[in-house]
Motif scaffolding. Structure first.
Motif, PDB file in Angstrom:
ATOM      1  N   LYS A 153      -0.020 -27.910 -44.570  1.00  0.00           N
ATOM      2  CA  LYS A 153      -0.103 -26.550 -44.039  1.00  0.00           C
ATOM      3  C   LYS A 153      -0.299 -25.604 -45.218  1.00  0.00           C
ATOM      4  O   LYS A 153       0.297 -25.790 -46.273  1.00  0.00           O
ATOM      5  CB  LYS A 153       1.170 -26.195 -43.268  1.00  0.00           C
ATOM      6  N   ILE A 154      -1.177 -24.612 -45.028  1.00  0.00           N
ATOM      7  CA  ILE A 154      -1.403 -23.645 -46.097  1.00  0.00           C
ATOM      8  C   ILE A 154      -1.002 -22.252 -45.631  1.00  0.00           C
ATOM      9  O   ILE A 154      -1.079 -21.925 -44.442  1.00  0.00           O
ATOM     10  CB  ILE A 154      -2.883 -23.631 -46.547  1.00  0.00           C
ATOM     11  N   LYS A 155      -0.567 -21.453 -46.589  1.00  0.00           N
ATOM     12  CA  LYS A 155      -0.223 -20.066 -46.325  1.00  0.00           C
ATOM     13  C   LYS A 155      -1.406 -19.186 -46.714  1.00  0.00           C
ATOM     14  O   LYS A 155      -2.318 -19.623 -47.417  1.00  0.00           O
ATOM     15  CB  LYS A 155       1.027 -19.679 -47.112  1.00  0.00           C
ATOM     16  N   LEU A 156      -1.363 -17.930 -46.279  1.00  0.00           N
ATOM     17  CA  LEU A 156      -2.473 -17.026 -46.562  1.00  0.00           C
ATOM     18  C   LEU A 156      -2.700 -16.888 -48.065  1.00  0.00           C
ATOM     19  O   LEU A 156      -3.850 -16.818 -48.523  1.00  0.00           O
ATOM     20  CB  LEU A 156      -2.212 -15.658 -45.933  1.00  0.00           C
ATOM     21  N   GLU A 157      -1.612 -16.862 -48.841  1.00  0.00           N
ATOM     22  CA  GLU A 157      -1.764 -16.705 -50.288  1.00  0.00           C
ATOM     23  C   GLU A 157      -2.462 -17.906 -50.931  1.00  0.00           C
ATOM     24  O   GLU A 157      -3.053 -17.785 -52.012  1.00  0.00           O
ATOM     25  CB  GLU A 157      -0.412 -16.461 -50.965  1.00  0.00           C
ATOM     26  N   ASP A 158      -2.427 -19.067 -50.260  1.00  0.00           N
ATOM     27  CA  ASP A 158      -3.138 -20.235 -50.782  1.00  0.00           C
ATOM     28  C   ASP A 158      -4.649 -20.041 -50.734  1.00  0.00           C
ATOM     29  O   ASP A 158      -5.394 -20.720 -51.450  1.00  0.00           O
ATOM     30  CB  ASP A 158      -2.770 -21.492 -49.983  1.00  0.00           C
ATOM     31  N   LEU A 159      -5.104 -19.116 -49.870  1.00  0.00           N
ATOM     32  CA  LEU A 159      -6.534 -18.879 -49.709  1.00  0.00           C
ATOM     33  C   LEU A 159      -7.038 -17.762 -50.614  1.00  0.00           C
ATOM     34  O   LEU A 159      -8.227 -17.430 -50.586  1.00  0.00           O
ATOM     35  CB  LEU A 159      -6.835 -18.532 -48.242  1.00  0.00           C
ATOM     36  N   GLU A 160      -6.138 -17.182 -51.382  1.00  0.00           N
ATOM     37  CA  GLU A 160      -6.511 -16.108 -52.304  1.00  0.00           C
ATOM     38  C   GLU A 160      -7.591 -16.579 -53.269  1.00  0.00           C
ATOM     39  O   GLU A 160      -7.462 -17.604 -53.939  1.00  0.00           O
ATOM     40  CB  GLU A 160      -5.284 -15.650 -53.093  1.00  0.00           C
ATOM     41  N   GLY A 161      -8.702 -15.813 -53.326  1.00  0.00           N
ATOM     42  CA  GLY A 161      -9.772 -16.114 -54.265  1.00  0.00           C
ATOM     43  C   GLY A 161     -10.687 -17.253 -53.876  1.00  0.00           C
ATOM     44  O   GLY A 161     -11.602 -17.597 -54.625  1.00  0.00           O
ATOM     45  N   GLN A 162     -10.462 -17.860 -52.709  1.00  0.00           N
ATOM     46  CA  GLN A 162     -11.298 -18.990 -52.280  1.00  0.00           C
ATOM     47  C   GLN A 162     -12.675 -18.505 -51.830  1.00  0.00           C
ATOM     48  O   GLN A 162     -12.841 -17.391 -51.341  1.00  0.00           O
ATOM     49  CB  GLN A 162     -10.631 -19.742 -51.128  1.00  0.00           C
ATOM     50  N   THR A 163     -13.669 -19.367 -52.018  1.00  0.00           N
ATOM     51  CA  THR A 163     -15.013 -19.110 -51.509  1.00  0.00           C
ATOM     52  C   THR A 163     -15.136 -19.712 -50.121  1.00  0.00           C
ATOM     53  O   THR A 163     -14.864 -20.904 -49.930  1.00  0.00           O
ATOM     54  CB  THR A 163     -16.081 -19.711 -52.438  1.00  0.00           C
ATOM     55  N   PHE A 164     -15.536 -18.892 -49.142  1.00  0.00           N
ATOM     56  CA  PHE A 164     -15.647 -19.346 -47.761  1.00  0.00           C
ATOM     57  C   PHE A 164     -17.107 -19.510 -47.363  1.00  0.00           C
ATOM     58  O   PHE A 164     -17.972 -18.714 -47.747  1.00  0.00           O
ATOM     59  CB  PHE A 164     -14.994 -18.341 -46.805  1.00  0.00           C
ATOM     60  N   VAL A 165     -17.375 -20.564 -46.603  1.00  0.00           N
ATOM     61  CA  VAL A 165     -18.647 -20.734 -45.898  1.00  0.00           C
ATOM     62  C   VAL A 165     -18.270 -20.983 -44.443  1.00  0.00           C
ATOM     63  O   VAL A 165     -17.465 -21.863 -44.163  1.00  0.00           O
ATOM     64  CB  VAL A 165     -19.482 -21.893 -46.481  1.00  0.00           C
ATOM     65  N   VAL A 166     -18.817 -20.193 -43.545  1.00  0.00           N
ATOM     66  CA  VAL A 166     -18.328 -20.253 -42.166  1.00  0.00           C
ATOM     67  C   VAL A 166     -19.468 -20.454 -41.179  1.00  0.00           C
ATOM     68  O   VAL A 166     -20.599 -20.029 -41.407  1.00  0.00           O
ATOM     69  CB  VAL A 166     -17.527 -18.986 -41.793  1.00  0.00           C
ATOM     70  N   PHE A 167     -19.135 -21.130 -40.075  1.00  0.00           N
ATOM     71  CA  PHE A 167     -20.083 -21.277 -38.987  1.00  0.00           C
ATOM     72  C   PHE A 167     -20.274 -19.934 -38.280  1.00  0.00           C
ATOM     73  O   PHE A 167     -19.396 -19.064 -38.334  1.00  0.00           O
ATOM     74  CB  PHE A 167     -19.563 -22.300 -37.959  1.00  0.00           C
ATOM     75  N   ASN A 168     -21.423 -19.759 -37.653  1.00  0.00           N
ATOM     76  CA  ASN A 168     -21.649 -18.578 -36.822  1.00  0.00           C
ATOM     77  C   ASN A 168     -20.802 -18.712 -35.564  1.00  0.00           C
ATOM     78  O   ASN A 168     -21.285 -19.065 -34.489  1.00  0.00           O
ATOM     79  CB  ASN A 168     -23.132 -18.441 -36.457  1.00  0.00           C
ATOM     80  N   ASP A 169     -19.538 -18.452 -35.724  1.00  0.00           N
ATOM     81  CA  ASP A 169     -18.535 -18.649 -34.678  1.00  0.00           C
ATOM     82  C   ASP A 169     -17.806 -17.329 -34.493  1.00  0.00           C
ATOM     83  O   ASP A 169     -17.386 -16.708 -35.472  1.00  0.00           O
ATOM     84  CB  ASP A 169     -17.570 -19.762 -35.126  1.00  0.00           C
TER      85      ASP A 169
END
Length: 301
Positions: free
Chosen positions: A184-200
């Motif tokens: 499980k990850i917390k929001l702070e774990d996503l700090e600075g991450q590069t996202f690629v997302v589906f058209n969702d």
């Protein structure tokens, strides 16, 4: 040899879990265990290595499971002929699906075309809100959508909705990503991450929620191209967001990726087919749904 017992054994072989197989088939774990035991006694061999972590098919028994699958598929075909004998349905089906839905739907279309070569299909990929609109305006016959559970009554008012899966948003990374060892990850774990997302339509609200929480993220691109998403996860160490149905069906070699629970309040998301009530009575539509459900259960993990 009992058909139901074979179905149970095939599901255990697929999931490597008596618990998961029982849940997927809506039977008790005891029923599954007894079926395995009876088949092992009948065949005079041991099919599975049972441990506390799961039930693992003994490799030498793979040809037996393959034969059982053939028998189950033949049984399904026989039942379909009997169920719809004498009924004449639509000669063309028009359907639209959410990003992530195409691979499993294409399998179902291929299966239908093998049995009914003259049957025609029109298939497109759209956001759920557009699919619902097209169903209401009869531009398509039915569609596969993802919708928040608490929006079903309002957004799908007057339509039939057949739920196939319920869940929530997960993060997905490659097995080499440093986040992959987290359950499980917390929001702070996503700090600075590069996202690629589906058209969702669920992705952008999630990114906005991260931003409002003060988490700095960078969205590199949005796409329906699963190969591009998968390549970015591996080559750019990126993160994507979506429901597990999308990951399972959209990402090739999905076993190379890891879905991770996100520690934040979320709305339940339901995946399912939407159509007008009159369409649900058509025999061709019912046959397609039978095929889709069978293939969906085979690929569900």
């Amino acid at each position: 040899m009992n058909i139901e017992h074979m179905k149970y054994v095939v599901e255990v072989a697929r999931t490597e879990s008596i618990t998961m197989a029982a849940a997927n088939l809506s039977v008790t774990q005891s029923t599954i265990s007894q079926a395995i035991t009876k088949l092992e006694e009948l065949l005079d061999i041991k099919l599975f290595l049972r441990t506390r972590r799961g039930a693992y098919l003994i490799s030498e028994c793979s040809p037996i499971i393959d034969k059982m699958k053939d028998i189950l598929n033949s049984t399904l075909a026989i039942k379909e002929i009997a169920d719809y004998m004498g009924e004449k349905g639509k000669e063309e089906l028009r359907l639209s699906v959410i990003p992530g839905g195409l691979p499993s739907v294409i399998q179902s279309i291929s299966s239908m075309k093998n049995s009914y070569p003259e049957l025609k299909f029109q298939l497109s990929e759209q956001e759920s809100r557009i699919i619902v609109q097209e169903v209401r305006e009869e531009e398509i016959d039915f569609g596969l959508v993802a919708i928040a559970a608490d929006d079903i009554d309002t957004q799908l008012n007057g339509l039939l909705f057949h739920s196939i899966e319920r869940g929530k948003l997960f993060a997905c990374v490659s097995k080499e990503n440093k986040l992959s060892n987290k359950k499980k990850i917390k929001l702070e774990d996503l700090e600075g991450q590069t996202f690629v997302v589906f058209n969702d339509e669920f992705a952008d609200p999630f990114i906005e929620q991260l931003t409002h929480a003060g988490t700095q993220v960078h969205v590199l691109f949005r796409s329906c191209n699963s190969e591009a998403i998968g390549a970015a996860l591996v080559q750019l160490d990126a993160v994507t967001i979506g429901h597990e149905y999308s990951f399972r069906n959209h990402l090739a070699n999905h076993n190379d990726f890891v879905s991770i629970d996100i520690d934040m309040p979320q709305r339940d998301i339901v995946i399912g087919w939407v159509m007008k009530e009159s369409m649900s009575m058509d025999s061709t539509v019912k046959r397609f749904m039978d095929r889709y459900h069978s293939l969906f259960m085979d690929t569900r993990s």
